[in-house]
Design a protein around this motif. Structure first.
Motif, PDB file in Angstrom:
ATOM      1  N   ILE A  18      13.417   7.128  -1.377  1.00 15.61           N
ATOM      2  CA  ILE A  18      14.908   7.836   0.239  1.00 15.61           C
ATOM      3  C   ILE A  18      15.581   6.522  -0.674  1.00 15.61           C
ATOM      4  CG2 ILE A  18      15.230   7.473   2.405  1.00 15.61           C
ATOM      5  CD1 ILE A  18      12.436   7.902   2.892  1.00 15.61           C
ATOM      6  N   HIS A  66      11.351  13.721   6.701  1.00 11.22           N
ATOM      7  CA  HIS A  66      12.569  12.811   6.254  1.00 11.22           C
ATOM      8  C   HIS A  66      12.572  13.347   4.260  1.00 11.22           C
ATOM      9  CE1 HIS A  66      13.896   8.340   6.551  1.00 11.22           C
ATOM     10  NE2 HIS A  66      14.593   8.945   6.632  1.00 11.22           N
ATOM     11  N   MET A 265       4.750  -1.113   6.943  1.00  9.73           N
ATOM     12  CA  MET A 265       5.936  -1.990   7.447  1.00  9.73           C
ATOM     13  C   MET A 265       5.979  -2.458   6.484  1.00  9.73           C
ATOM     14  SD  MET A 265       6.916  -1.406  10.782  1.00  9.73           S
ATOM     15  CE  MET A 265       8.119  -0.358   9.487  1.00  9.73           C
ATOM     16  N   LYS A 266       4.803  -3.392   6.127  1.00  9.44           N
ATOM     17  CA  LYS A 266       5.352  -4.009   4.140  1.00  9.44           C
ATOM     18  C   LYS A 266       5.448  -2.976   3.360  1.00  9.44           C
ATOM     19  CE  LYS A 266       2.739  -6.934   1.329  1.00  9.44           C
ATOM     20  NZ  LYS A 266       2.229  -5.823   0.225  1.00  9.44           N
ATOM     21  N   GLY A 269       8.745  -1.748   3.774  1.00  9.17           N
ATOM     22  CA  GLY A 269       9.973  -2.938   3.543  1.00  9.17           C
ATOM     23  C   GLY A 269      10.247  -2.857   1.924  1.00  9.17           C
TER      24      GLY A 269
ATOM     25  N   VAL B  11      15.492  -6.475  14.413  1.00  7.78           N
ATOM     26  CA  VAL B  11      14.047  -5.408  13.674  1.00  7.78           C
ATOM     27  C   VAL B  11      13.252  -6.812  13.403  1.00  7.78           C
ATOM     28  CG1 VAL B  11      13.341  -3.839  12.092  1.00  7.78           C
ATOM     29  CG2 VAL B  11      15.659  -3.726  12.755  1.00  7.78           C
ATOM     30  N   GLN B  46      19.675   6.009   7.313  1.00 10.22           N
ATOM     31  CA  GLN B  46      19.209   7.023   6.154  1.00 10.22           C
ATOM     32  C   GLN B  46      18.024   7.134   6.197  1.00 10.22           C
ATOM     33  OE1 GLN B  46      22.451   8.136   3.632  1.00 10.22           O
ATOM     34  NE2 GLN B  46      21.770  10.822   4.603  1.00 10.22           N
ATOM     35  N   ASN B  47      16.986   5.963   5.945  1.00 17.70           N
ATOM     36  CA  ASN B  47      16.791   5.213   5.091  1.00 17.70           C
ATOM     37  C   ASN B  47      15.658   3.941   5.705  1.00 17.70           C
ATOM     38  OD1 ASN B  47      18.186   2.789   5.822  1.00 17.70           O
ATOM     39  ND2 ASN B  47      17.877   1.724   3.331  1.00 17.70           N
ATOM     40  N   TYR B  48      15.639   4.365   7.240  1.00 19.79           N
ATOM     41  CA  TYR B  48      14.270   3.402   8.007  1.00 19.79           C
ATOM     42  C   TYR B  48      12.993   5.468   7.889  1.00 19.79           C
ATOM     43  CZ  TYR B  48      11.882   0.776  11.085  1.00 19.79           C
ATOM     44  OH  TYR B  48      11.019   0.107  11.952  1.00 19.79           O
ATOM     45  N   VAL B  49      12.198   4.672   7.004  1.00 18.06           N
ATOM     46  CA  VAL B  49      11.160   5.540   6.583  1.00 18.06           C
ATOM     47  C   VAL B  49      10.630   6.191   8.067  1.00 18.06           C
ATOM     48  CG1 VAL B  49       9.372   5.977   5.777  1.00 18.06           C
ATOM     49  CG2 VAL B  49      10.788   4.398   4.754  1.00 18.06           C
ATOM     50  N   GLY B  50      10.487   7.680   7.823  1.00 13.05           N
ATOM     51  CA  GLY B  50       9.809   8.590   9.075  1.00 13.05           C
ATOM     52  C   GLY B  50      10.353   9.087   9.894  1.00 13.05           C
ATOM     53  N   MET B  51      12.120   7.608  10.420  1.00 13.34           N
ATOM     54  CA  MET B  51      13.428   8.804  11.553  1.00 13.34           C
ATOM     55  C   MET B  51      14.275   8.737  10.794  1.00 13.34           C
ATOM     56  SD  MET B  51      12.230   5.072  13.749  1.00 13.34           S
ATOM     57  CE  MET B  51      12.192   5.768  15.553  1.00 13.34           C
ATOM     58  N   PRO B  52      14.116  10.406   9.822  1.00 15.43           N
ATOM     59  CA  PRO B  52      15.889  10.362   8.899  1.00 15.43           C
ATOM     60  C   PRO B  52      16.833  10.287   9.982  1.00 15.43           C
ATOM     61  CG  PRO B  52      14.329  12.121   9.116  1.00 15.43           C
ATOM     62  CD  PRO B  52      13.720  11.044  10.091  1.00 15.43           C
ATOM     63  N   ASP B  53      17.972  10.147   9.310  1.00 14.36           N
ATOM     64  CA  ASP B  53      19.644  10.463  10.239  1.00 14.36           C
ATOM     65  C   ASP B  53      19.966   9.946  11.405  1.00 14.36           C
ATOM     66  OD1 ASP B  53      19.903  10.751   7.195  1.00 14.36           O
ATOM     67  OD2 ASP B  53      19.793  13.397   8.384  1.00 14.36           O
ATOM     68  N   GLN B 263      18.865  -4.688   5.487  1.00 12.14           N
ATOM     69  CA  GLN B 263      17.607  -3.838   5.171  1.00 12.14           C
ATOM     70  C   GLN B 263      16.738  -3.998   6.509  1.00 12.14           C
ATOM     71  OE1 GLN B 263      18.599   0.061   3.500  1.00 12.14           O
ATOM     72  NE2 GLN B 263      20.348  -1.801   2.714  1.00 12.14           N
ATOM     73  N   MET B 265      14.593  -1.548   6.876  1.00  9.95           N
ATOM     74  CA  MET B 265      12.704  -1.443   6.844  1.00  9.95           C
ATOM     75  C   MET B 265      12.304  -2.762   6.455  1.00  9.95           C
ATOM     76  SD  MET B 265      12.039   1.716   6.833  1.00  9.95           S
ATOM     77  CE  MET B 265      10.595   0.355   7.570  1.00  9.95           C
ATOM     78  N   LYS B 266      13.277  -3.650   5.396  1.00 11.16           N
ATOM     79  CA  LYS B 266      12.278  -4.811   4.613  1.00 11.16           C
ATOM     80  C   LYS B 266      12.657  -6.190   5.660  1.00 11.16           C
ATOM     81  CE  LYS B 266      14.145  -8.848   2.665  1.00 11.16           C
ATOM     82  NZ  LYS B 266      14.718  -9.903   3.341  1.00 11.16           N
ATOM     83  N   ALA B 268      11.788  -5.077   8.998  1.00  9.05           N
ATOM     84  CA  ALA B 268      10.533  -4.852   9.622  1.00  9.05           C
ATOM     85  C   ALA B 268       9.051  -5.038   8.818  1.00  9.05           C
ATOM     86  CB  ALA B 268      10.673  -3.273  10.079  1.00  9.05           C
ATOM     87  N   GLY B 269       8.969  -4.554   7.102  1.00  3.42           N
ATOM     88  CA  GLY B 269       7.681  -5.312   6.282  1.00  3.42           C
ATOM     89  C   GLY B 269       8.204  -6.681   7.080  1.00  3.42           C
TER      90      GLY B 269
END
Lengths: 284, 284
Positions: A18, A66, A265-266, A269, B11, B46-53, B263, B265-266, B268-269
């Motif tokens: 992505i 996605h 989650m890891k 990330g 996050v 755009q890049n929160y995996v699993g929740m596009p846009d 980010q 995502m980072k 959250a991880g």
């Protein structure tokens, strides 16, 4: 020549893809279109931040959506091996060869332990790759140890070449689905390999011995050391720094293959970080 | 005595809290009930995996729902300082003092650069904490530099104590909302502090000088070094290993405060990893 090849299509690989897409990189995402069997099987995920109490199926659905929204395709292929050529990488998958400036390994982690003799006879009758080594066993007798249902396609490929196949499924295999004329299903776990120069025997848990010319271990995740020569690992995991760099320049890793905790989650990330590191690497 | 106190409710902090809740730990999540202003303001993620846009607002909504579902409360408090006492930590926030076996710092990153003289006069007229040092300026003339709207509550608290306040908002402040009788809004950026023993002057971008007895910098994220003495940092970020451990045993960090990429995502991880490391630490 790709900017990047991502090996593995579970959460980590998808997160990396992505981000590479957003950064307009030319990449290939290799893996399984159904994602990882582990994601599919998860019953209830409580700690995927922002998506409370989702099932593995729902997460898979969200991942699929996605990817579709971002027009990212998964190329189904099992990677046999990767070679670092200094400036770039060559990757062989199935019967194809790809070139790429960088690699992101998101290969997951293999929980099945090695059996006695597996390391000793590696390359001397022990193989992890049906498409690489299958042809050496034309007309011979082989054992195939399958970690999950995913292994069955390769099992059938091997059964076309070999004369006799003893299949040791490490999961609940449906006998009727797997069975072919020259496949014998052995429901006892294999515990030991023996032989002299090469492996000649595989022993099951009950002590019964099966004579063989070779044995294929078809695992969900390939041991990283088997995939890319010289890749630093601690036996079970790829060693990475905080930027997801491995010891090989241009090669990055993310997700379960880099170590615990084994968490979506890891993985998400780390995939994000790995993609950013790839972008930095390509810029410099 | 808490098992853990998480400092920061963006996050990273939320991800840590969710995992500590699952592991049945007794913890406190300190921060802002509206999460971080950065999340709220994000236009499109755009890049929160699993929740596009999704928009920042939608992500905030998803976070809120997740916390409610897991019955996790955010305690609104601005942390003044943390002390490591070997076996445990003491944390002062507002006028309260808390004790905890471990700490997770998820304090974000402050983008506003320091101005000339800010370091020189730290503790000699420069303060980052209205509730800690406000009383020293009763009846005096002070400058207040606010990084965002979040600073206004503390501005008003300071205006109750001080005689005259020059307010330098580093954001677009609504004049009518901020203004009080003894507050002068200065729309030029502050660039320099001067004085002898203590700070006595603040200079704005146009060269105009304002005479002061002290200056408060009210930032969104506190510099980690100002929060916890001896915490290893590289000037801007807290130094952590792959397990999110800082150099102080029992103190972990995650999210933007540990470095780029900034980010969700980072974050959250890393929050997930930090929580797992806390659980390991408490077990040993």
């Amino acid at each position: 020549m790709y900017d990047c090849i991502i090996v593995g299509s579970s959460v980590a690989g998808i997160s990396a893809a992505i981000n590479l897409k957003i950064r307009k990189k030319d990449f290939l995402l290799l893996g399984n279109k159904d994602f990882s069997p582990k994601v599919q099987k998860a019953e209830l995920i409580q700690n995927y931040v922002g998506m409370p109490d989702i099932s593995g199926c729902e997460l898979s659905g969200a991942l699929k959506e996605h990817l579709e929204k971002m027009k990212i395709e998964i190329t189904e292929a099992r990677v046999n091996s990767i070679m670092s050529l200094g400036d770039y990488f060559m990757l062989s998958a199935g019967s194809d060869v790809y070139e790429s400036k960088t690699i992101i390994l998101a290969t997951g982690v293999e929980f099945s332990k090695k059996i006695e003799g597996e390391d000793t006879f590696l390359g001397r009758g022990v193989s992890y790759c049906a498409t690489c080594d299958g042809m050496f066993y034309r007309g011979k007798t082989i054992a195939v140890v399958g970690s999950s249902k995913e292994a069955e396609k390769e099992l059938w490929y091997l059964a076309e070449l070999a004369n006799t196949v003893y299949y040791f499924p490490l999961y609940k295999a449906e006998e009727t689905a797997v069975k072919q004329e020259n496949i014998t299903i052995v429901s006892e776990r294999p515990v030991k390999l023996s032989g002299k120069e090469r492996v000649t025997e595989i022993e099951d848990k009950t002590g019964k011995i099966w004579n063989i010319d070779g044995v294929f271990f078809l695992k969900d995740a390939l041991a990283p050391s088997a995939l890319l020569n010289g890749l630093e690992n601690d036996g079970m995991h790829i060693v990475v720094d905080r930027n997801m760099r491995t010891n090989i320049p241009g090669c990055f890793a993310c997700g379960d293959c880099t170590g615990r905790p084994y968490q979506y989650m890891k993985a998400a990330g780390e995939g994000n970080i790995a993609a950013h590191s790839v972008v930095d690497f390509l810029t410099n």
